[in-house]
Design an enzyme around this catalytic site. Structure first.
Site, PDB file in Angstrom:
ATOM      1  N   ASN A 184      58.598  54.591  46.916  1.00  0.00           N
ATOM      2  CA  ASN A 184      57.816  54.462  48.168  1.00  0.00           C
ATOM      3  C   ASN A 184      56.390  54.183  47.710  1.00  0.00           C
ATOM      4  O   ASN A 184      55.764  55.049  47.109  1.00  0.00           O
ATOM      5  CB  ASN A 184      57.936  55.776  48.927  1.00  0.00           C
ATOM      6  CG  ASN A 184      57.212  55.803  50.260  1.00  0.00           C
ATOM      7  OD1 ASN A 184      56.866  56.884  50.720  1.00  0.00           O
ATOM      8  ND2 ASN A 184      57.002  54.678  50.908  1.00  0.00           N
ATOM      9  N   ASN A 188      50.728  52.138  57.953  1.00  0.00           N
ATOM     10  CA  ASN A 188      52.041  51.563  57.652  1.00  0.00           C
ATOM     11  C   ASN A 188      51.909  50.051  57.439  1.00  0.00           C
ATOM     12  O   ASN A 188      50.915  49.446  57.830  1.00  0.00           O
ATOM     13  CB  ASN A 188      53.007  51.819  58.820  1.00  0.00           C
ATOM     14  CG  ASN A 188      53.549  53.229  58.836  1.00  0.00           C
ATOM     15  OD1 ASN A 188      53.841  53.807  57.798  1.00  0.00           O
ATOM     16  ND2 ASN A 188      53.675  53.786  60.027  1.00  0.00           N
ATOM     17  N   CYS A 210      51.861  61.272  55.352  1.00  0.00           N
ATOM     18  CA  CYS A 210      52.687  60.523  54.393  1.00  0.00           C
ATOM     19  C   CYS A 210      52.847  61.410  53.162  1.00  0.00           C
ATOM     20  O   CYS A 210      51.891  61.578  52.386  1.00  0.00           O
ATOM     21  CB  CYS A 210      52.034  59.195  54.023  1.00  0.00           C
ATOM     22  SG  CYS A 210      53.040  58.229  52.859  1.00  0.00           S
ATOM     23  N   HIS A 262      59.893  62.893  63.238  1.00  0.00           N
ATOM     24  CA  HIS A 262      61.148  62.559  62.538  1.00  0.00           C
ATOM     25  C   HIS A 262      62.344  62.950  63.386  1.00  0.00           C
ATOM     26  O   HIS A 262      62.367  64.013  64.004  1.00  0.00           O
ATOM     27  CB  HIS A 262      61.214  63.276  61.184  1.00  0.00           C
ATOM     28  CG  HIS A 262      60.341  62.653  60.133  1.00  0.00           C
ATOM     29  ND1 HIS A 262      60.796  61.686  59.274  1.00  0.00           N
ATOM     30  CD2 HIS A 262      59.028  62.837  59.846  1.00  0.00           C
ATOM     31  CE1 HIS A 262      59.810  61.308  58.479  1.00  0.00           C
ATOM     32  NE2 HIS A 262      58.720  61.987  58.810  1.00  0.00           N
ATOM     33  N   GLU A 297      61.850  54.054  58.092  1.00  0.00           N
ATOM     34  CA  GLU A 297      60.508  54.526  58.382  1.00  0.00           C
ATOM     35  C   GLU A 297      59.851  53.763  59.523  1.00  0.00           C
ATOM     36  O   GLU A 297      59.850  52.521  59.537  1.00  0.00           O
ATOM     37  CB  GLU A 297      59.614  54.398  57.141  1.00  0.00           C
ATOM     38  CG  GLU A 297      59.827  55.480  56.110  1.00  0.00           C
ATOM     39  CD  GLU A 297      58.633  55.617  55.197  1.00  0.00           C
ATOM     40  OE1 GLU A 297      57.500  55.394  55.654  1.00  0.00           O
ATOM     41  OE2 GLU A 297      58.844  55.934  54.013  1.00  0.00           O
ATOM     42  N   ARG A 298      59.309  54.524  60.466  1.00  0.00           N
ATOM     43  CA  ARG A 298      58.485  53.938  61.534  1.00  0.00           C
ATOM     44  C   ARG A 298      57.424  53.037  60.902  1.00  0.00           C
ATOM     45  O   ARG A 298      56.760  53.454  59.967  1.00  0.00           O
ATOM     46  CB  ARG A 298      57.828  55.059  62.320  1.00  0.00           C
ATOM     47  CG  ARG A 298      56.855  54.649  63.391  1.00  0.00           C
ATOM     48  CD  ARG A 298      56.231  55.822  64.124  1.00  0.00           C
ATOM     49  NE  ARG A 298      55.384  56.651  63.263  1.00  0.00           N
ATOM     50  CZ  ARG A 298      54.563  57.602  63.737  1.00  0.00           C
ATOM     51  NH1 ARG A 298      54.514  57.853  65.025  1.00  0.00           N
ATOM     52  NH2 ARG A 298      53.843  58.336  62.903  1.00  0.00           N
ATOM     53  N   CYS A 300      61.077  58.857  51.357  1.00  0.00           N
ATOM     54  CA  CYS A 300      60.154  59.220  52.431  1.00  0.00           C
ATOM     55  C   CYS A 300      59.898  60.722  52.303  1.00  0.00           C
ATOM     56  O   CYS A 300      60.817  61.529  52.526  1.00  0.00           O
ATOM     57  CB  CYS A 300      60.763  58.898  53.797  1.00  0.00           C
ATOM     58  SG  CYS A 300      59.712  59.360  55.180  1.00  0.00           S
ATOM     59  N   GLY A 301      58.684  61.088  51.921  1.00  0.00           N
ATOM     60  CA  GLY A 301      58.372  62.493  51.671  1.00  0.00           C
ATOM     61  C   GLY A 301      58.446  63.340  52.926  1.00  0.00           C
ATOM     62  O   GLY A 301      59.082  64.406  52.939  1.00  0.00           O
ATOM     63  N   GLY A 338      60.091  62.585  55.546  1.00  0.00           N
ATOM     64  CA  GLY A 338      61.500  62.582  55.965  1.00  0.00           C
ATOM     65  C   GLY A 338      62.290  63.642  55.231  1.00  0.00           C
ATOM     66  O   GLY A 338      63.111  64.357  55.825  1.00  0.00           O
TER      67      GLY A 338
END
Ligand SMILES: N[C@H](CCC[C@H](N)C(=O)O)C(=O)O
Length: 267
Positions: free
Chosen positions: A13, A64, A73, A150, A198-199, A207-208, A210
């Site tokens: 990521n 993003n 993030c 999330h 990811e949005r 995704c941390g 997530g």
């Protein structure tokens, strides 16, 4: 106007990190998108801008790839903590987090998760731990806000979910006034296997936030105990959390290179 940036990633990521405490960095959504573009820009999942803060060691802006500025993030927080080294407090739109470098990466305290439907946010009241909603085979999710929103589906096998098709559909569903990050996970031998749409980005290697949200939902549902390993396509994170406490996330970071860019070329 040229300026320096660092290219780093957390389990794939990846980020362009600009320390704007040392250089002027005016930014628009269009400029963030142009910098993040993997063909005509530098290329990254998120653009990270460090700025002075009145309430923490510095402020971290998170954009993003679609140019949207967001609240949290996890992987970028770990990369920035690694870059800074010693214990550091970071102001984000989602709150103040703290982190410090470890031998191979960083540990970050992501703050306490929120479960009230208005905090996710959802468009109307609902039991966020067992939501009576679904999209095709993805049913009965949980929702957690870990600074950002999330949605988490626990499935038989996360590898076979058509997340590239279902993710973008769910991300923009009217149930989520601020859109949502979409997580699909299964559990085997106490390990969470996770994939994330990811949005504002799409499928990412990791995704941390997530991983944090999925671990919290799994612990609340009694599916795993803390600390829990979360395996993502790019590698593993370790998440620790007990009810009422803040979330600790630990994992590796990679420093790729530092470079110079003429920021005016991006608009
Ligand atoms: N796409 C996320 C932000 C980045 C999250 C992810 N890269 C992480 O490591 O937490 C959002 O729009 O809320």
């Amino acid at each position: 106007m040229t300026g320096r940036f660092h290219k780093m990633h957390g389990l794939g990521n990846d980020f362009v990190i600009v320390d704007a405490r040392e250089q002027e960095m005016e930014l628009s959504a269009a400029k963030a998108t142009a910098i993040a573009d993997r063909h005509s820009g530098i290329g990254c999942d998120q653009l990270i801008i460090l700025r002075p803060s009145d309430i923490a060691d510095f402020r971290m802006q998170i954009f993003n790839a679609d140019g949207s500025e967001v609240e949290a993030c996890g992987n970028a927080s770990r990369c920035v903590a690694k870059l800074i080294g010693e214990e550091t407090r970071i102001e984000t739109k989602g709150g103040v987090i703290t982190g410090h470098a470890t031998a191979d990466g960083a540990i970050v305290d992501m703050g306490t998760p929120r479960f009230d439907w208005q905090a996710i946010p959802l468009a109307y009241a609902m039991d966020v731990l067992n939501m009576p909603v679904g999209w095709e085979d993805l049913q009965n999710p949980a929702a957690v806000n870990v600074g950002n929103p999330h949605l988490i589906f626990f499935v038989e096998d996360s590898a076979v979910v058509e997340l590239d098709r279902l993710g973008p559909m769910i991300e923009v569903d009217p149930l989520f006034p601020e859109k949502v990050n979409v997580n699909v996970a299964h559990i085997a031998d106490g390990v969470i296997h996770l994939r994330v749409w990811e949005r504002g980005v799409g499928l990412t290697q990791a995704c941390g936030t997530g991983a944090c949200a999925t671990a919290v939902a799994a612990i609340k549902r009694g599916l795993v105990t803390s600390p829990v390993r979360v395996d993502l396509p790019g590698g593993s994170l370790t998440i620790s959390w007990t009810a009422g406490e803040s979330i600790q996330m630990q994992g590796p970071t990679t420093y790729v290179f530092s470079g110079e860019a003429d920021w005016s070329q991006f608009g």
